[in-house]
Write a protein that holds these residues in place. Structure first.
Motif, PDB file in Angstrom:
ATOM      1  N   VAL A 558      16.219 -21.123  67.572  1.00 27.76           N
ATOM      2  CA  VAL A 558      16.539 -20.678  66.212  1.00 27.76           C
ATOM      3  C   VAL A 558      17.585 -19.574  66.276  1.00 27.76           C
ATOM      4  N   THR A 559      18.679 -19.782  65.552  1.00 25.87           N
ATOM      5  CA  THR A 559      19.755 -18.778  65.458  1.00 25.87           C
ATOM      6  C   THR A 559      19.829 -18.277  64.027  1.00 25.87           C
ATOM      7  N   LEU A 560      19.807 -16.961  63.872  1.00 28.55           N
ATOM      8  CA  LEU A 560      19.992 -16.334  62.567  1.00 28.55           C
ATOM      9  C   LEU A 560      21.450 -15.898  62.458  1.00 28.55           C
ATOM     10  N   VAL A 561      22.145 -16.406  61.446  1.00 31.85           N
ATOM     11  CA  VAL A 561      23.545 -16.032  61.207  1.00 31.85           C
ATOM     12  C   VAL A 561      23.577 -15.112  59.993  1.00 31.85           C
ATOM     13  N   PHE A 562      24.031 -13.874  60.181  1.00 28.83           N
ATOM     14  CA  PHE A 562      24.030 -12.898  59.089  1.00 28.83           C
ATOM     15  C   PHE A 562      25.469 -12.550  58.708  1.00 28.83           C
ATOM     16  N   PHE A 563      25.871 -12.920  57.483  1.00 22.70           N
ATOM     17  CA  PHE A 563      27.215 -12.632  56.963  1.00 22.70           C
ATOM     18  C   PHE A 563      27.182 -11.290  56.236  1.00 22.70           C
ATOM     19  N   ILE A 564      27.982 -10.346  56.707  1.00 25.96           N
ATOM     20  CA  ILE A 564      28.039  -9.016  56.101  1.00 25.96           C
ATOM     21  C   ILE A 564      29.259  -8.953  55.192  1.00 25.96           C
ATOM     22  N   GLY A 565      29.019  -8.964  53.880  1.00 25.89           N
ATOM     23  CA  GLY A 565      30.125  -8.954  52.920  1.00 25.89           C
ATOM     24  C   GLY A 565      30.212 -10.227  52.105  1.00 25.89           C
ATOM     25  N   GLY A 566      29.329 -11.179  52.382  1.00 26.28           N
ATOM     26  CA  GLY A 566      29.287 -12.396  51.575  1.00 26.28           C
ATOM     27  C   GLY A 566      29.527 -13.663  52.368  1.00 26.28           C
ATOM     28  N   CYS A 567      29.051 -14.780  51.803  1.00 28.34           N
ATOM     29  CA  CYS A 567      29.107 -16.082  52.475  1.00 28.34           C
ATOM     30  C   CYS A 567      29.303 -17.162  51.424  1.00 28.34           C
ATOM     31  N   THR A 568      30.138 -18.165  51.728  1.00 34.38           N
ATOM     32  CA  THR A 568      30.378 -19.271  50.795  1.00 34.38           C
ATOM     33  C   THR A 568      29.416 -20.428  51.081  1.00 34.38           C
ATOM     34  N   TYR A 569      29.292 -21.319  50.098  1.00 31.16           N
ATOM     35  CA  TYR A 569      28.419 -22.488  50.282  1.00 31.16           C
ATOM     36  C   TYR A 569      28.967 -23.430  51.349  1.00 31.16           C
ATOM     37  N   ASP A 586      18.026 -24.914  65.426  1.00 32.28           N
ATOM     38  CA  ASP A 586      17.814 -24.622  64.008  1.00 32.28           C
ATOM     39  C   ASP A 586      18.576 -23.361  63.629  1.00 32.28           C
ATOM     40  N   PHE A 587      18.980 -23.299  62.359  1.00 34.68           N
ATOM     41  CA  PHE A 587      19.727 -22.139  61.876  1.00 34.68           C
ATOM     42  C   PHE A 587      19.092 -21.596  60.607  1.00 34.68           C
ATOM     43  N   VAL A 588      19.129 -20.294  60.481  1.00 39.86           N
ATOM     44  CA  VAL A 588      18.795 -19.620  59.232  1.00 39.86           C
ATOM     45  C   VAL A 588      20.007 -18.768  58.872  1.00 39.86           C
ATOM     46  N   ILE A 589      20.439 -18.863  57.612  1.00 43.71           N
ATOM     47  CA  ILE A 589      21.615 -18.112  57.165  1.00 43.71           C
ATOM     48  C   ILE A 589      21.150 -16.964  56.283  1.00 43.71           C
ATOM     49  N   ALA A 590      21.602 -15.759  56.596  1.00 44.63           N
ATOM     50  CA  ALA A 590      21.353 -14.589  55.749  1.00 44.63           C
ATOM     51  C   ALA A 590      22.694 -14.015  55.337  1.00 44.63           C
ATOM     52  N   THR A 591      22.750 -13.427  54.175  1.00 46.43           N
ATOM     53  CA  THR A 591      24.013 -12.875  53.694  1.00 46.43           C
ATOM     54  C   THR A 591      23.744 -11.712  52.746  1.00 46.43           C
ATOM     55  N   THR A 592      24.749 -10.869  52.562  1.00 47.94           N
ATOM     56  CA  THR A 592      24.615  -9.797  51.577  1.00 47.94           C
ATOM     57  C   THR A 592      24.828 -10.334  50.168  1.00 47.94           C
ATOM     58  N   LYS A 593      25.503 -11.497  50.060  1.00 57.15           N
ATOM     59  CA  LYS A 593      25.769 -12.089  48.746  1.00 57.15           C
ATOM     60  C   LYS A 593      26.330 -13.493  48.930  1.00 57.15           C
TER      61      LYS A 593
END
Length: 618
Positions: A558-569, A586-593
């Motif tokens: 499992v990899t967590l990808v965290f976008f700092i500043g926003g992420c597009t669809y 597997d991936f989990v996506i986290a973002t600030t927005k």
């Protein structure tokens, strides 16, 4: 204003590499505890910017069940509420504190006795408390915090929903949102165990990684002994790749966002489209994997959507026709048992076909086709697009579209040539209003729209030659990202027809055997430090992890990808494509927005005179 009851997002959180439902459960319980801590009937005033995030964890009925008789939006004017107990849920801003103070002064002047409870989301600040003191009302309020941070949007997506995170981090130098990111990562580790590997790219990614490591050291003996469920986290600054959000998203979900705007997991649609009354009124329609059809089509390129919907229609029709073949009672029972799910999917098919037809009206416009050709020419180096930009200004298209193209040109061509830069600045100010000068200056400060002369900013130094290096080493431009025979994607570049998000390629390299060492030249050309750190796992936890693996067998990484500043669809779609390619990953996506190019640019508008964020897209 009295709050309208929000539509349930109805997210389905059962199919992720890790269970994200716990974030919703914890936030809901914390909200209930806050409401119950104020006994009796009460009124609740909510900061309008929090209404969407709150709707993801609680509906109007929950508030009623816990004694709330009046739900209102927070406004600076009078608060029409008869209840003697008031709870405020607010972002920690000076404006909100002044609004609360106005209400209290108003009630005191009319000799109304009330109890005031102010809950800051996600945390209080000394500045806000000082404002309440200066307004002479601090003694009248009970202050608390509501730690509403990670909001689950789907089974693999969580967001902090910090509306101005990009602006604060990269333009204003305000690191508050970075603290929220680090704290949310600590929360994740308390639930899913210590994340062994931390990777990151960008200045803010490094700051967050350093905060994480420091917070863990400070926890000492309080650390969770949970067996790690997440193998690595990849922290990515939005500033590392500003090219991607400037391009038009071409997946089905991405185009819904570009055309209608997705907010808090819902899209506004007329009742006639989604089968609700009244037919002319707009209703929030939820978009998540609770809808099995949407789950199947959300990430497909829009050109492939028609055949996919047609195929599903044939499958549903074939099932309906099977009713004539059922002879025995057992066969009839089995048919009826599955009929409900097919009828539900049939209704979903009608809705998504209608939405697709609305999008098609937009994409069939010759100007839209030219827009895509211009964007693809810019990212591939085959054109500069300035002629189309000039035409667009003359047609007075929404300013957001003009700015996206100019930023895209600047980012791929080491800025805009001085003569053209001055020309377009003049044209924009004359056509859209001189108040937008401050917005253009903000874009310049960020290195997004700069003159191609003299000293280039660090962000601009990524461009041209360096962009060429990145484009070549990461294979950003792919001639054929689709298999035309099977109508399926062969490369993540399909999300923009022929262009792979830089962020997506960074994730792809991180999970490859050589890791980021295999893209060293590209990493050097991308601005900001590269982070690679390992966290120690306590011996007891490591042993427990080995024992669990021995008894339950190997699990998917499992990899967590965290976008700092926003992420597009489309970036989410690109990461999901990697999951399809690597079945054991597997991936989990986290973002600030969750953002698109227009919503991101809106946060950079300085509201002066007629220049407002809303007018940027109208």
């Amino acid at each position: 204003r009295t709050m309208a009851t929000p539509a349930p997002a109805g997210e389905n959180l059962a199919n992720s590499g890790i269970d994200l439902h716990i974030f919703k459960e914890r936030a809901e319980q914390e909200l209930i505890d806050i409401l119950d801590s104020v006994s009796g009937s009460k009124g609740v005033a909510i900061d309008p910017t929090l209404s969407g995030p709150l709707s993801l964890i609680a509906q109007g009925q929950l508030f009623k069940d816990h004694g709330v008789e009046k739900l209102l939006y927070l406004e600076p004017t009078r608060l029409p509420c008869k209840q003697t107990r008031l709870i405020y849920f607010v972002r920690p801003t000076v404006e909100n504190m002044r609004a609360v103070a106005n209400h209290i002064h108003d009630h005191l002047a009319s000799r109304q006795k009330k109890q005031y409870h102010v809950y800051f989301v996600p945390r209080k600040t000394m500045i806000c408390e000082r404002v309440l003191e200066e307004q002479g009302v601090y003694a009248n309020v009970t202050v608390g915090e509501f730690m509403l941070d990670l909001l689950p949007f789907d089974d693999d997506v969580v967001s902090l929903e910090l509306d101005h995170g990009y602006r604060e981090c990269f333009m204003e130098g305000n690191k508050t949102s970075l603290f929220y990111v680090a704290r949310s990562l600590m929360k994740i580790q308390s639930i899913y165990g210590v994340i062994p590997t931390i990777k990151g790219k960008g200045t803010c990614a490094k700051l967050v990684a350093d905060m994480m490591l420091r917070m863990r050291r400070e926890m000492d003996s309080e650390e969770s002994t949970t067996v790690p469920e997440i193998d690595q986290v990849i922290l990515i600054d939005r500033q590392v790749d500003m090219i991607t959000p400037m391009c038009t998203q071409l997946t089905y979900e991405g185009l819904i966002d570009e055309t209608f705007g997705i907010t808090n997991g819902t899209v506004p649609m007329k009742g006639s489209v989604v089968g609700k009354e009244p037919p002319e009124k707009e209703h929030p329609f939820p978009l998540n994997s609770n809808d099995s059809l949407f789950s199947d089509i959300r990430d497909v390129h829009f050109a492939s959507l028609g055949p996919r919907l047609n195929q599903r229609a044939k499958e549903i029709d074939a099932y309906y026709k099977k009713r004539h073949d059922q002879k025995s009672l057992g066969e009839i029972r089995d048919y009826v048992k599955n009929l409900g799910s097919f009828q539900k999917e049939h209704k979903s098919l009608q809705i998504h076909t209608s939405i697709a037809q609305l999008i098609l009206q937009h994409t069939k416009d010759p100007d839209f086709r030219r827009l895509l050709d211009t964007e693809q020419g810019l990212v591939s180096g085959d054109g500069n697009g300035l002629e189309f930009v000039e035409e667009s200004i003359n047609k007075q298209v929404p300013l957001a579209r003009v700015l996206r193209l100019l930023v895209l040109h600047s980012l791929t061509h080491a800025g805009v040539k001085a003569k053209a830069f001055d020309f377009f600045r003049g044209e924009i100010l004359q056509t859209y209003g001189h108040e937008y000068l401050f917005t253009l200056l903000n874009l310049e400060r960020l290195g997004l729209l700069v003159r191609q002369e003299g000293h280039l900013s660090r962000a601009a130094a990524f461009l041209s030659g360096p962009y060429g290096t990145v484009r070549k080493n990461l294979k950003l431009v792919v001639d054929s990202a689709m298999n035309l025979e099977t109508n399926s994607a062969t490369d993540m570049a399909y999300v923009y027809s022929c262009f792979a998000p830089i962020t997506g390629r960074l994730v792809q390299a991180a999970i490859s055997p050589g890791g980021w060492r295999s893209i060293d030249d590209a990493l050097k050309a991308i601005p900001g430090p590269t982070v690679e750190a390992e966290q120690d796992i306590p011996a007891g936890v490591r042993q427990l992890s080995e024992d669990t693996g021995a008894t339950q067998g190997p699990r998917s990484k499992v990899t967590l990808v965290f976008f700092i500043g926003g992420c597009t669809y489309t970036e989410i779609s690109a990461v999901r494509f990697l999951h399809k390619q690597h079945g054991n990953q597997d991936f989990v996506i986290a973002t600030t927005k969750l953002i698109n190019g227009a919503s991101l640019l809106k946060t950079l508008v300085e509201p002066v005179g007629n220049a407002t964020p809303e007018k940027l897209t109208s």
